[in-house]
Design a protein around this motif. Structure first.
Motif, PDB file in Angstrom:
ATOM      1  N   UNK A 223       0.858  -1.172   0.000  1.00  0.00           N
ATOM      2  CA  UNK A 223       0.000   0.000   0.000  1.00  0.00           C
ATOM      3  C   UNK A 223       0.896   1.223   0.000  1.00  0.00           C
ATOM      4  N   UNK A 224       0.763   2.045  -1.049  1.00  0.00           N
ATOM      5  CA  UNK A 224       1.688   3.171  -1.194  1.00  0.00           C
ATOM      6  C   UNK A 224       1.033   4.518  -0.980  1.00  0.00           C
ATOM      7  N   UNK A 230      -7.074   5.329   7.320  1.00  0.00           N
ATOM      8  CA  UNK A 230      -7.449   3.939   7.566  1.00  0.00           C
ATOM      9  C   UNK A 230      -8.612   3.485   6.708  1.00  0.00           C
ATOM     10  N   UNK A 231      -9.455   4.423   6.304  1.00  0.00           N
ATOM     11  CA  UNK A 231     -10.641   4.033   5.543  1.00  0.00           C
ATOM     12  C   UNK A 231     -10.342   3.842   4.061  1.00  0.00           C
ATOM     13  N   UNK A 232      -9.172   4.307   3.630  1.00  0.00           N
ATOM     14  CA  UNK A 232      -8.882   4.175   2.203  1.00  0.00           C
ATOM     15  C   UNK A 232      -8.624   2.729   1.810  1.00  0.00           C
ATOM     16  N   UNK A 233      -8.218   1.898   2.772  1.00  0.00           N
ATOM     17  CA  UNK A 233      -7.911   0.506   2.459  1.00  0.00           C
ATOM     18  C   UNK A 233      -8.683  -0.386   3.401  1.00  0.00           C
ATOM     19  N   UNK A 234      -9.049  -1.540   2.912  1.00  0.00           N
ATOM     20  CA  UNK A 234      -9.816  -2.481   3.708  1.00  0.00           C
ATOM     21  C   UNK A 234      -8.912  -3.153   4.726  1.00  0.00           C
ATOM     22  N   UNK A 235      -9.375  -3.274   5.968  1.00  0.00           N
ATOM     23  CA  UNK A 235      -8.648  -4.035   6.984  1.00  0.00           C
ATOM     24  C   UNK A 235      -7.237  -3.464   7.192  1.00  0.00           C
ATOM     25  N   UNK A 236      -7.152  -2.139   7.305  1.00  0.00           N
ATOM     26  CA  UNK A 236      -5.846  -1.485   7.396  1.00  0.00           C
ATOM     27  C   UNK A 236      -5.840  -0.551   8.588  1.00  0.00           C
ATOM     28  N   UNK A 237      -4.782  -0.669   9.405  1.00  0.00           N
ATOM     29  CA  UNK A 237      -4.633   0.232  10.531  1.00  0.00           C
ATOM     30  C   UNK A 237      -3.250   0.851  10.450  1.00  0.00           C
ATOM     31  N   UNK A 238      -3.197   2.126  10.200  1.00  0.00           N
ATOM     32  CA  UNK A 238      -1.936   2.829   9.954  1.00  0.00           C
ATOM     33  C   UNK A 238      -0.972   2.703  11.126  1.00  0.00           C
ATOM     34  N   UNK A 239      -1.502   2.763  12.358  1.00  0.00           N
ATOM     35  CA  UNK A 239      -0.618   2.757  13.522  1.00  0.00           C
ATOM     36  C   UNK A 239       0.059   1.408  13.716  1.00  0.00           C
ATOM     37  N   UNK A 240      -0.674   0.327  13.426  1.00  0.00           N
ATOM     38  CA  UNK A 240      -0.109  -0.981  13.759  1.00  0.00           C
ATOM     39  C   UNK A 240       0.502  -1.702  12.560  1.00  0.00           C
TER      40      UNK A 240
ATOM     41  N   UNK B 179      -4.010 -11.595  -7.849  1.00  0.00           N
ATOM     42  CA  UNK B 179      -2.821 -11.569  -6.993  1.00  0.00           C
ATOM     43  C   UNK B 179      -3.046 -10.811  -5.691  1.00  0.00           C
ATOM     44  N   UNK B 180      -4.289 -10.380  -5.476  1.00  0.00           N
ATOM     45  CA  UNK B 180      -4.625  -9.762  -4.190  1.00  0.00           C
ATOM     46  C   UNK B 180      -5.518 -10.735  -3.446  1.00  0.00           C
ATOM     47  N   UNK B 181      -5.116 -11.063  -2.233  1.00  0.00           N
ATOM     48  CA  UNK B 181      -5.859 -12.067  -1.484  1.00  0.00           C
ATOM     49  C   UNK B 181      -7.235 -11.551  -1.096  1.00  0.00           C
ATOM     50  N   UNK B 182      -8.199 -12.464  -0.944  1.00  0.00           N
ATOM     51  CA  UNK B 182      -9.568 -12.080  -0.593  1.00  0.00           C
ATOM     52  C   UNK B 182      -9.653 -11.404   0.752  1.00  0.00           C
ATOM     53  N   UNK B 183      -8.673 -11.680   1.664  1.00  0.00           N
ATOM     54  CA  UNK B 183      -8.798 -11.069   2.966  1.00  0.00           C
ATOM     55  C   UNK B 183      -8.511  -9.564   2.941  1.00  0.00           C
ATOM     56  N   UNK B 191     -17.619  -1.958  -6.478  1.00  0.00           N
ATOM     57  CA  UNK B 191     -16.576  -2.154  -7.495  1.00  0.00           C
ATOM     58  C   UNK B 191     -15.978  -3.548  -7.400  1.00  0.00           C
ATOM     59  N   UNK B 192     -15.717  -3.956  -6.152  1.00  0.00           N
ATOM     60  CA  UNK B 192     -15.123  -5.274  -5.940  1.00  0.00           C
ATOM     61  C   UNK B 192     -16.071  -6.365  -6.433  1.00  0.00           C
ATOM     62  N   UNK B 193     -17.354  -6.222  -6.053  1.00  0.00           N
ATOM     63  CA  UNK B 193     -18.338  -7.242  -6.430  1.00  0.00           C
ATOM     64  C   UNK B 193     -18.466  -7.318  -7.952  1.00  0.00           C
ATOM     65  N   UNK B 194     -18.443  -6.153  -8.611  1.00  0.00           N
ATOM     66  CA  UNK B 194     -18.535  -6.140 -10.076  1.00  0.00           C
ATOM     67  C   UNK B 194     -17.384  -6.908 -10.712  1.00  0.00           C
ATOM     68  N   UNK B 195     -16.182  -6.619 -10.199  1.00  0.00           N
ATOM     69  CA  UNK B 195     -15.020  -7.310 -10.777  1.00  0.00           C
ATOM     70  C   UNK B 195     -15.122  -8.814 -10.587  1.00  0.00           C
ATOM     71  N   UNK B 196     -15.573  -9.199  -9.378  1.00  0.00           N
ATOM     72  CA  UNK B 196     -15.655 -10.642  -9.115  1.00  0.00           C
ATOM     73  C   UNK B 196     -16.671 -11.307 -10.039  1.00  0.00           C
TER      74      UNK B 196
END
Lengths: 359, 366
Positions: A223-224, A230-240, B179-183, B191-196
C-alpha cells in the motif's frame, strides 16, 4: 644506565637478524593488506557519494592507503638492513638512515592509532553528511528532467531497495516533499488543486511513498498511497501496520553499514600496529648489538643491545641540547642559562659548533 | 602397421614419465574444478527451486559432481603410475594394471564429453520447468497465509527486482490472475463485487501489477494500477510507455542467466576433456614404449611407442572376437571340439542344431 639492556651472543644476533627479516616481510604483507582495506573502504564511500554532502569521512581510507604504502616501503628497508646487519662492511652505511627509519616507523604507528580514533570520532560527521545528502536526494527526487539531478530518482530508489530503508529518518519524510513532478499532475483536477492550495509553498504533498519503500516480506500487496487514511484501504490500521513499508531510515541504515565496515578493519589495524612496533624494537636491538659488537676487539663475541643508550630523562635532555644547539647556530655563544648539565656540554658545544663571528 | 608410431630413447621415456606425472596432478586440479562447477550449478538451481516445476534437471550438476570426483581419483592413480614409471622395477608392479587403466580412462573421457554436451542440452528442459514453475508461483502469489506457499510472494518480488523482469512472458500475465488475497478485499464495495462477477471463476482481476514490476529507470513515479487505461493517469499512453514497468518476462531473464552459466561451464568441461585426452595419449605412449623395452630386454635402448599395435580395423576386429569368445564362454563349443585349430568336418558328430542355441533337454532322453 642503558634502557632494557640485553646480552647478545653472535648466535643470538644471527637469529635476531633472521627472525627480524621474516617479521619485516610479514609486515610488508600486512602493509599491503592495510592498503587494500583502505582502497575498499574508499570505493564503498565513493559508491554512495551522491547521498553524502561532504567528504570529511574520506580521511580515514586516505590515511589507511598512505600508511599501507609507507609501511610496505619501510618494512622492505628493514628487511634490507637485516640482510646487511651481519656483514661488517655493509652495515655502517645504514647508520644515519636508520635514525630516519625509526622516526618514520614511529610516525606510522601514531598514524594508525589516529585512524582508529578517527573512525569513531567521525561518526557524527558522517551522519550529518548523510542527513544533508539524503534530504537533498529526496527533495530532488522529482527532478528527472533537470540536468545534474536526473539520476537522483534512480539513486534514491536503488538505495532504498538495497539497504531496505525508506526516507531520511523514516517514511514520513516523503510526506513533506513533493516527489511527483508537476509534468505528471493534472492541474484541472479538483484533487490536485486542493492539495496544492493546502500548503504555503504550493507543493503537491500527499501521504504516499515511492515504490522503492515497499517491503517484499509483507503478506499484503504494497500500500503506497493514502497511508494515513485507515478508511482508504480495507482491513488497514496505519498505527499498527509494520510490514508494509521499510521502517528504518536510510541515514541510520547507511551509518550502521559504514560503521560496521570501519569496525571490521579494527583488528587488522591493531595487528599491524603490534607488528610494526615489534619490528621497530627488534631493529633497534639489532642495530645497537651489531654496533657494539663492531667496536669490540672480537667481533664474534658477546655484545649488549639496548633501546636507549642512556636513561629516558637523560636522552630527552641530550635531544633538547642538540636541538637548541642547532637553533643557536649563528649566534654568539652565550652564558649557560639552562642548568648545570649544559655547563658540562658547553665545551662540547664549542668544539662542535663552528666558530661563529659576532653578528 | 601401428597407429602413430613414435621412437623413444631412454631419456625421452623418463622425461615423458615426469611430464605426465605433473600433468596428472594438474588433471587432479581440473577434476576438483569440475566438481566445484557442478556444485555451483547445483546450488544455483536449488536457490530458485521454488520457481521451477518438477523436472529432471538435477542430473546435469550431479553428473558433473560425479565426473569431477572420478577424474580426481583416476588422475591421482595416473600420477602415481607415471611417477613409478621412471624406474623400470616399479613399472613391473603396474604393468598388468596399466592397460585396463588406460581403457577405463578412455571410457571415462567419454563421460566427460557427455557431461559437457549435457550442459548445452539442458536448456530445453530448463525452459519447460521455468515456464510451469513461474506460472504456479504467480498464481500462488496471494497465498501468503497458506503453509508451504507463504514465502512465494517474497520470492517472486525479489526475483522481479533482482532480474529486472515482470511476470512469466510479460507484465500482462498479472492481469490474468488474482494476486490480491480475498482477505484484503472489501466485499461490501460495489466495485469489488462487479469485478468478481465479471469473469467465470469469480476472480478479482485487475489491470494492475505488484510493486516489484516497477522500473527503476523511469523518470516518472511508478504507475502500477490501471496500467492499460490511458485516461486514468495524466499524460500517459500505455502503448508507448516503455520505461514504466520492466518489459522482459522472468522466464526469459532466468533462462538467459542459466544459459550463460551453463555455456561457461560447458566450455570449461570441453577444455578439460581435451586436456584429459592428451594426458591419456601420453600415458598410452609411455605404456607401450615401456612394454617394448621390456620385450627387447635392454632397458637403456630405444623403443617404439604407439597408440594401437595394429591398424584401427584389425584392432576392432580382434576385440570383437574376444568379446564374442567371452560371450560363448559358458557354452560347449560344439563346432570344433573346443580347439579352433582343428578343422573337423561337422558330419562326424551328432548334429544338435545351430551353434549359438543353448542345449535343450530332450524329453526322450530321460
Amino acid at each position: 644506565m642503558a634502557l632494557l639492556k640485553i646480552k647478545f651472543t653472535q648466535q643470538r644476533r644471527v637469529h635476531l637478524a633472521q627472525g627480524l627479516w621474516l617479521l619485516s616481510w610479514m609486515a610488508v604483507m600486512w602493509g599491503g593488506v592495510i592498503f587494500c582495506l583502505g582502497v575498499y573502504l574508499k570505493t564503498e564511500l565513493l559508491r554512495r557519494a551522491e547521498v553524502m554532502d561532504n567528504t570529511e569521512i574520506h580521511v580515514v581510507p586516505n590515511i589507511l592507503m598512505m600508511v599501507g604504502l609507507a609501511s610496505i616501503g619501510t618494512n622492505w628497508v628493514a628487511s634490507r638492513v637485516c640482510q646487511d646487519s651481519l656483514d661488517p662492511t655493509r652495515f655502517p652505511r645504514w647508520k644515519v638512515p636508520l635514525l630516519a627509519w625509526f622516526a618514520v616507523a614511529t610516525v606510522l604507528c601514531c598514524l594508525l592509532i589516529a585512524v582508529v580514533a578517527l573512525s569513531y570520532a567521525l561518526q557524527g560527521s558522517l551522519e550529518e553528511s548523510l542527513k544533508v545528502g539524503l534530504r537533498n536526494g529526496i527533495r530532488f527526487y522529482k527532478d528527472t528532467d533537470v540536468p545534474g539531478r536526473c539520476f537522483q530518482k534512480e539513486t534514491i530508489d536503488r538505495l532504498q531497495m538495497e539497504f531496505r530503508c525508506c526516507g531520511n529518518n523514516n517514511f514520513k519524510d516523503w510526506f513533506e516533499v513533493q516527489w511527483v513532478s508537476n509534468r505528471y499532475l493534472d492541474f484541472t483536477s479538483k484533487d490536485v488543486k486542493d492539495r496544492i492550495r493546502s500548503n504555503v509553498d504550493n507543493r503537491y504533498l500527499l501521504d504516499g511513498v515511492p515504490f522503492s519503500c515497499c517491503n517484499p516480506t509483507s503478506p499484503r500487496p504494497c500500500l503506497r498511497y493514502h497511508l494515513t487514511d485507515n478508511n482508504a484501504h480495507f482491513n488497514y490500521d496505519y498505527q499498527s501496520e509494520e510490514l508494509n513499508l521499510y521502517s528504518r531510515g536510510c541515514r541510520q541504515a547507511l551509518t550502521d553499514y559504514y560503521m560496521e565496515l570501519m569496525n571490521s578493519t579494527g583488528p587488522g589495524v591493531l595487528s599491524v600496529i603490534l607488528i610494526q612496533l615489534s619490528v621497530l624494537l627488534s631493529l633497534r636491538y639489532l642495530q645497537t648489538a651489531v654496533e657494539t659488537a663492531m667496536v669490540l676487539e672480537d667481533p664474534e663475541g658477546d655484545s649488549e643491545g639496548y633501546l636507549l643508550e642512556k636513561g629516558v630523562k637523560e636522552t630527552i635532555e641530550d635531544l633538547k641540547i642538540n636541538a637548541l644547539t642547532m637553533l643557536k647556530f649563528g649566534q654568539v655563544d652565550p652564558n649557560a642559562a639552562e642548568g648545570s648539565s649544559e655547563v658540562a656540554d658547553a665545551e662540547k658545544d664549542e668544539k662542535d659548533a663552528p666558530p661563529s663571528p659576532a653578528s | 602397421m601401428a597407429v602413430l608410431r613414435l621412437k623413444f630413447t631412454k631419456n625421452e621415456r623418463d622425461k615423458l614419465a615426469q611430464v605426465l606425472w605433473i600433468l596428472n596432478w594438474i588433471s587432479v586440479l581440473t577434476g576438483i574444478l569440475l566438481f566445484s562447477l557442478g556444485l555451483f550449478l547445483k546450488v544455483e538451481i536449488n536457490k530458485r527451486g521454488e520457481l521451477m516445476a518438477e523436472r529432471d534437471i538435477q542430473y546435469v550438476p550431479n553428473m558433473l559432481i560425479a565426473v569431477g570426483l572420478i577424474a580426481c581419483a583416476i588422475n591421482f592413480l595416473g600420477g602415481k603410475i607415471c611417477y613409478d614409471c621412471v624406474d623400470t622395477n616399479k613399472f613391473l608392479r603396474w604393468k598388468l594394471i596399466m592397460l585396463p587403466y588406460i581403457i577405463c580412462t578412455f571410457f571415462f573421457t567419454f563421460c566427460v564429453l557427455v557431461g559437457a554436451l549435457m550442459c548445452y542440452s539442458m536448456r530445453g528442459e530448463l525452459e519447460e520447468s521455468l515456464n510451469l514453475g513461474l506460472t504456479e508461483a504467480i498464481r500462488f502469489y496471494k497465498d501468503t497465509d497458506t503453509p508451504g506457499r507463504c514465502f512465494l510472494k517474497r520470492t517472486v518480488d525479489m526475483l522481479q527486482m533482482e532480474f529486472h523482469c515482470c511476470g512469466n512472458n510479460g507484465y500482462k500475465d498479472w492481469f490474468q490472475i488474482q494476486w490480491i488475497s480475498n482477505r484484503y478485499l472489501d466485499m461490501s464495495q460495489k466495485e469489488v463485487v462487479d469485478r468478481l462477477r465479471s469473469n467465470v471463476e469469480g476472480k478479482y482481476l485487475m489491470s494492475g501489477v505488484p510493486f516489484s514490476c516497477c522500473n527503476l529507470n523511469s523518470p516518472r513515479p511508478c504507475i502500477q494500477q490501471h496500467v492499460t487505461n490511458n485516461s486514468a493517469h495524466f499524460n500517459y499512453e500505455h502503448q508507448t510507455e516503455a520505461l514504466n514497468l520492466w518489459m522482459r518476462g522472468c522466464r526469459e531473464a532466468l533462462l538467459e542467466y542459466y544459459t550463460h552459466i551453463m555455456q561457461s561451464i560447458g566450455l570449461t568441461v570441453l577444455l578439460t576433456w581435451l586436456f584429459e585426452l592428451s594426458v591419456l595419449t601420453g600415458v598410452r605412449y609411455l605404456q607401450t614404449s615401456l612394454e617394448n623395452v621390456l620385450r627387447q630386454g635392454d632397458l637403456n635402448s630405444e623403443s617404439d611407442g604407439w597408440l594401437l599395435e595394429n591398424s584401427f580395423m584389425e584392432t576392432a576386429r580382434t576385440n570383437l572376437n574376444i568379446i564374442k569368445c567371452l560371450g560363448k564362454g559358458n557354452q560347449i563349443d560344439t563346432a570344433n571340439n573346443g580347439d579352433p585349430n582343428i578343422n573337423v568336418p561337422s558330419t562326424s558328430k551328432a548334429h544338435y542344431g545351430p551353434d549359438n542355441v543353448p542345449l535343450k533337454e530332450i524329453p526322450e532322453a530321460s
